[in-house]
Design a protein around this motif. Structure first.
Motif, PDB file in Angstrom:
ATOM      1  N   LEU A  33       0.823  -1.212   0.000  1.00  0.00           N
ATOM      2  CA  LEU A  33       0.000   0.000   0.000  1.00  0.00           C
ATOM      3  C   LEU A  33       0.858   1.262   0.000  1.00  0.00           C
ATOM      4  CD1 LEU A  33      -2.750  -1.091   2.542  1.00  0.00           C
ATOM      5  CD2 LEU A  33      -3.168  -0.459   0.149  1.00  0.00           C
ATOM      6  N   MET A  34       1.955   1.245   0.732  1.00  0.00           N
ATOM      7  CA  MET A  34       2.822   2.424   0.830  1.00  0.00           C
ATOM      8  C   MET A  34       3.519   2.739  -0.493  1.00  0.00           C
ATOM      9  SD  MET A  34       2.416   3.709   3.780  1.00  0.00           S
ATOM     10  CE  MET A  34       0.714   3.217   3.696  1.00  0.00           C
ATOM     11  N   LYS A  35       3.595   1.772  -1.408  1.00  0.00           N
ATOM     12  CA  LYS A  35       4.241   1.972  -2.708  1.00  0.00           C
ATOM     13  C   LYS A  35       3.313   2.608  -3.737  1.00  0.00           C
ATOM     14  CE  LYS A  35       7.110  -2.156  -2.214  1.00  0.00           C
ATOM     15  NZ  LYS A  35       7.366  -3.490  -2.792  1.00  0.00           N
ATOM     16  N   TRP A  36       2.018   2.528  -3.508  1.00  0.00           N
ATOM     17  CA  TRP A  36       1.060   2.998  -4.508  1.00  0.00           C
ATOM     18  C   TRP A  36       1.058   4.515  -4.599  1.00  0.00           C
ATOM     19  CZ3 TRP A  36      -3.856  -0.397  -3.298  1.00  0.00           C
ATOM     20  CH2 TRP A  36      -3.522  -1.747  -3.471  1.00  0.00           C
ATOM     21  N   THR A  37       1.002   5.012  -5.821  1.00  0.00           N
ATOM     22  CA  THR A  37       0.969   6.465  -6.013  1.00  0.00           C
ATOM     23  C   THR A  37      -0.454   6.997  -6.011  1.00  0.00           C
ATOM     24  OG1 THR A  37       1.078   6.153  -8.409  1.00  0.00           O
ATOM     25  CG2 THR A  37       3.156   6.540  -7.265  1.00  0.00           C
ATOM     26  N   LYS A  38      -1.405   6.170  -6.486  1.00  0.00           N
ATOM     27  CA  LYS A  38      -2.818   6.550  -6.432  1.00  0.00           C
ATOM     28  C   LYS A  38      -3.364   6.110  -5.080  1.00  0.00           C
ATOM     29  CE  LYS A  38      -5.253   5.390 -10.021  1.00  0.00           C
ATOM     30  NZ  LYS A  38      -5.783   4.589 -11.142  1.00  0.00           N
ATOM     31  N   ARG A  39      -3.985   7.034  -4.374  1.00  0.00           N
ATOM     32  CA  ARG A  39      -4.456   6.736  -3.018  1.00  0.00           C
ATOM     33  C   ARG A  39      -5.880   7.233  -2.829  1.00  0.00           C
ATOM     34  NH1 ARG A  39       1.083   7.693   0.504  1.00  0.00           N
ATOM     35  NH2 ARG A  39       2.216   6.011  -0.536  1.00  0.00           N
ATOM     36  N   GLY A  40      -6.817   6.392  -3.253  1.00  0.00           N
ATOM     37  CA  GLY A  40      -8.227   6.739  -3.160  1.00  0.00           C
ATOM     38  C   GLY A  40      -8.822   6.385  -1.803  1.00  0.00           C
ATOM     39  N   PRO A  41     -10.142   6.489  -1.690  1.00  0.00           N
ATOM     40  CA  PRO A  41     -10.825   6.213  -0.422  1.00  0.00           C
ATOM     41  C   PRO A  41     -10.626   4.781   0.087  1.00  0.00           C
ATOM     42  CG  PRO A  41     -12.328   7.243  -2.005  1.00  0.00           C
ATOM     43  CD  PRO A  41     -11.051   6.970  -2.725  1.00  0.00           C
ATOM     44  N   ALA A  46      -7.980   0.830   3.719  1.00  0.00           N
ATOM     45  CA  ALA A  46      -7.085  -0.319   3.902  1.00  0.00           C
ATOM     46  C   ALA A  46      -5.954   0.015   4.875  1.00  0.00           C
ATOM     47  CB  ALA A  46      -6.525  -0.774   2.559  1.00  0.00           C
ATOM     48  N   VAL A  47      -5.398   1.202   4.759  1.00  0.00           N
ATOM     49  CA  VAL A  47      -4.336   1.621   5.685  1.00  0.00           C
ATOM     50  C   VAL A  47      -4.891   1.696   7.107  1.00  0.00           C
ATOM     51  CG1 VAL A  47      -2.807   3.534   6.314  1.00  0.00           C
ATOM     52  CG2 VAL A  47      -2.970   2.796   3.933  1.00  0.00           C
ATOM     53  N   GLU A  48      -6.083   2.244   7.262  1.00  0.00           N
ATOM     54  CA  GLU A  48      -6.699   2.343   8.584  1.00  0.00           C
ATOM     55  C   GLU A  48      -6.969   0.959   9.188  1.00  0.00           C
ATOM     56  OE1 GLU A  48     -10.097   4.845   7.892  1.00  0.00           O
ATOM     57  OE2 GLU A  48      -8.865   6.658   7.823  1.00  0.00           O
ATOM     58  N   VAL A  49      -7.386   0.005   8.358  1.00  0.00           N
ATOM     59  CA  VAL A  49      -7.633  -1.352   8.849  1.00  0.00           C
ATOM     60  C   VAL A  49      -6.317  -2.003   9.278  1.00  0.00           C
ATOM     61  CG1 VAL A  49      -8.502  -3.649   8.230  1.00  0.00           C
ATOM     62  CG2 VAL A  49      -9.760  -1.616   7.529  1.00  0.00           C
ATOM     63  N   CYS A  50      -5.247  -1.759   8.522  1.00  0.00           N
ATOM     64  CA  CYS A  50      -3.925  -2.280   8.924  1.00  0.00           C
ATOM     65  C   CYS A  50      -3.532  -1.736  10.297  1.00  0.00           C
ATOM     66  CB  CYS A  50      -2.855  -1.900   7.901  1.00  0.00           C
ATOM     67  SG  CYS A  50      -2.926  -2.796   6.337  1.00  0.00           S
ATOM     68  N   ARG A  58      -8.899  -5.331  14.684  1.00  0.00           N
ATOM     69  CA  ARG A  58      -9.305  -5.953  13.424  1.00  0.00           C
ATOM     70  C   ARG A  58      -8.559  -7.271  13.253  1.00  0.00           C
ATOM     71  NH1 ARG A  58     -12.256  -1.981  10.412  1.00  0.00           N
ATOM     72  NH2 ARG A  58     -12.945  -3.700   9.119  1.00  0.00           N
ATOM     73  N   THR A  59      -8.980  -8.050  12.265  1.00  0.00           N
ATOM     74  CA  THR A  59      -8.381  -9.363  12.005  1.00  0.00           C
ATOM     75  C   THR A  59      -7.592  -9.334  10.694  1.00  0.00           C
ATOM     76  OG1 THR A  59     -10.223 -10.207  10.699  1.00  0.00           O
ATOM     77  CG2 THR A  59     -10.373 -10.463  13.117  1.00  0.00           C
ATOM     78  N   PRO A  60      -6.708 -10.317  10.495  1.00  0.00           N
ATOM     79  CA  PRO A  60      -6.021 -10.399   9.207  1.00  0.00           C
ATOM     80  C   PRO A  60      -6.993 -10.506   8.032  1.00  0.00           C
ATOM     81  CG  PRO A  60      -4.865 -11.736  10.808  1.00  0.00           C
ATOM     82  CD  PRO A  60      -6.151 -11.268  11.459  1.00  0.00           C
ATOM     83  N   ASP A  61      -8.112 -11.195   8.212  1.00  0.00           N
ATOM     84  CA  ASP A  61      -9.085 -11.300   7.119  1.00  0.00           C
ATOM     85  C   ASP A  61      -9.712  -9.942   6.800  1.00  0.00           C
ATOM     86  OD1 ASP A  61     -10.388 -13.079   5.193  1.00  0.00           O
ATOM     87  OD2 ASP A  61     -12.224 -12.571   6.284  1.00  0.00           O
ATOM     88  N   ASP A  62      -9.904  -9.106   7.810  1.00  0.00           N
ATOM     89  CA  ASP A  62     -10.398  -7.745   7.566  1.00  0.00           C
ATOM     90  C   ASP A  62      -9.413  -6.984   6.674  1.00  0.00           C
ATOM     91  OD1 ASP A  62     -12.613  -8.166   9.245  1.00  0.00           O
ATOM     92  OD2 ASP A  62     -11.587  -7.301  10.989  1.00  0.00           O
ATOM     93  N   VAL A  63      -8.120  -7.149   6.963  1.00  0.00           N
ATOM     94  CA  VAL A  63      -7.089  -6.482   6.164  1.00  0.00           C
ATOM     95  C   VAL A  63      -7.112  -7.016   4.737  1.00  0.00           C
ATOM     96  CG1 VAL A  63      -4.609  -6.107   5.862  1.00  0.00           C
ATOM     97  CG2 VAL A  63      -5.627  -5.964   8.148  1.00  0.00           C
ATOM     98  N   ARG A  64      -7.222  -8.338   4.582  1.00  0.00           N
ATOM     99  CA  ARG A  64      -7.259  -8.937   3.247  1.00  0.00           C
ATOM    100  C   ARG A  64      -8.389  -8.335   2.422  1.00  0.00           C
ATOM    101  NH1 ARG A  64      -9.826 -12.014   0.121  1.00  0.00           N
ATOM    102  NH2 ARG A  64     -11.414 -12.569   1.629  1.00  0.00           N
ATOM    103  N   LYS A  65      -9.565  -8.257   3.007  1.00  0.00           N
ATOM    104  CA  LYS A  65     -10.724  -7.720   2.289  1.00  0.00           C
ATOM    105  C   LYS A  65     -10.516  -6.245   1.919  1.00  0.00           C
ATOM    106  CE  LYS A  65     -13.934 -10.959   4.393  1.00  0.00           C
ATOM    107  NZ  LYS A  65     -14.943 -11.149   5.445  1.00  0.00           N
ATOM    108  N   ALA A  66      -9.998  -5.461   2.844  1.00  0.00           N
ATOM    109  CA  ALA A  66      -9.771  -4.032   2.583  1.00  0.00           C
ATOM    110  C   ALA A  66      -8.675  -3.840   1.539  1.00  0.00           C
ATOM    111  CB  ALA A  66      -9.406  -3.314   3.883  1.00  0.00           C
ATOM    112  N   PHE A  67      -7.627  -4.652   1.605  1.00  0.00           N
ATOM    113  CA  PHE A  67      -6.528  -4.580   0.633  1.00  0.00           C
ATOM    114  C   PHE A  67      -7.031  -4.945  -0.761  1.00  0.00           C
ATOM    115  CE2 PHE A  67      -2.703  -6.704  -1.308  1.00  0.00           C
ATOM    116  CZ  PHE A  67      -1.979  -5.535  -1.539  1.00  0.00           C
TER     117      PHE A  67
END
Length: 81
Positions: A33-41, A46-50, A58-67
């Motif tokens: 996520l930190m490498k991406w230049t486009k950073r939409g909602p 996804a960053v907030e869930v991490c 939150r759980t790892p599965d929550d992160v997977r879904k948000a990512f």
């Protein structure tokens, strides 16, 4: 710090043409996520869930879904095939 695994992996296009990264853990998702230049909602979510996972909210599965949602929003989501 322990690695927080999730399954199934989320496949995303990376900054090297023709290559796909199969991300299967929270730490890898956060780094990508930190490498991406486009950073939409969805990226912001996804960053907030991490961060919430680190706090134990939150759980790892929550992160997977948000990512996965963030990758789709940015046009980086790829098939596992």
């Amino acid at each position: 710090m322990a690695i927080h695994w999730f399954h199934p992996p989320v496949y995303v296009e990376i900054d090297r043409p023709g290559l796909t990264y199969g991300c299967n853990n929270v730490e890898g998702a956060a780094a990508e996520l930190m490498k991406w230049t486009k950073r939409g909602p969805k990226w912001k979510e996804a960053v907030e869930v991490c961060m919430a996972l680190i706090e134990g909210d939150r759980t790892p599965d929550d992160v997977r879904k948000a990512f996965e949602a963030a990758a789709e929003e940015e046009g980086l989501l790829r098939s596992s095939n």
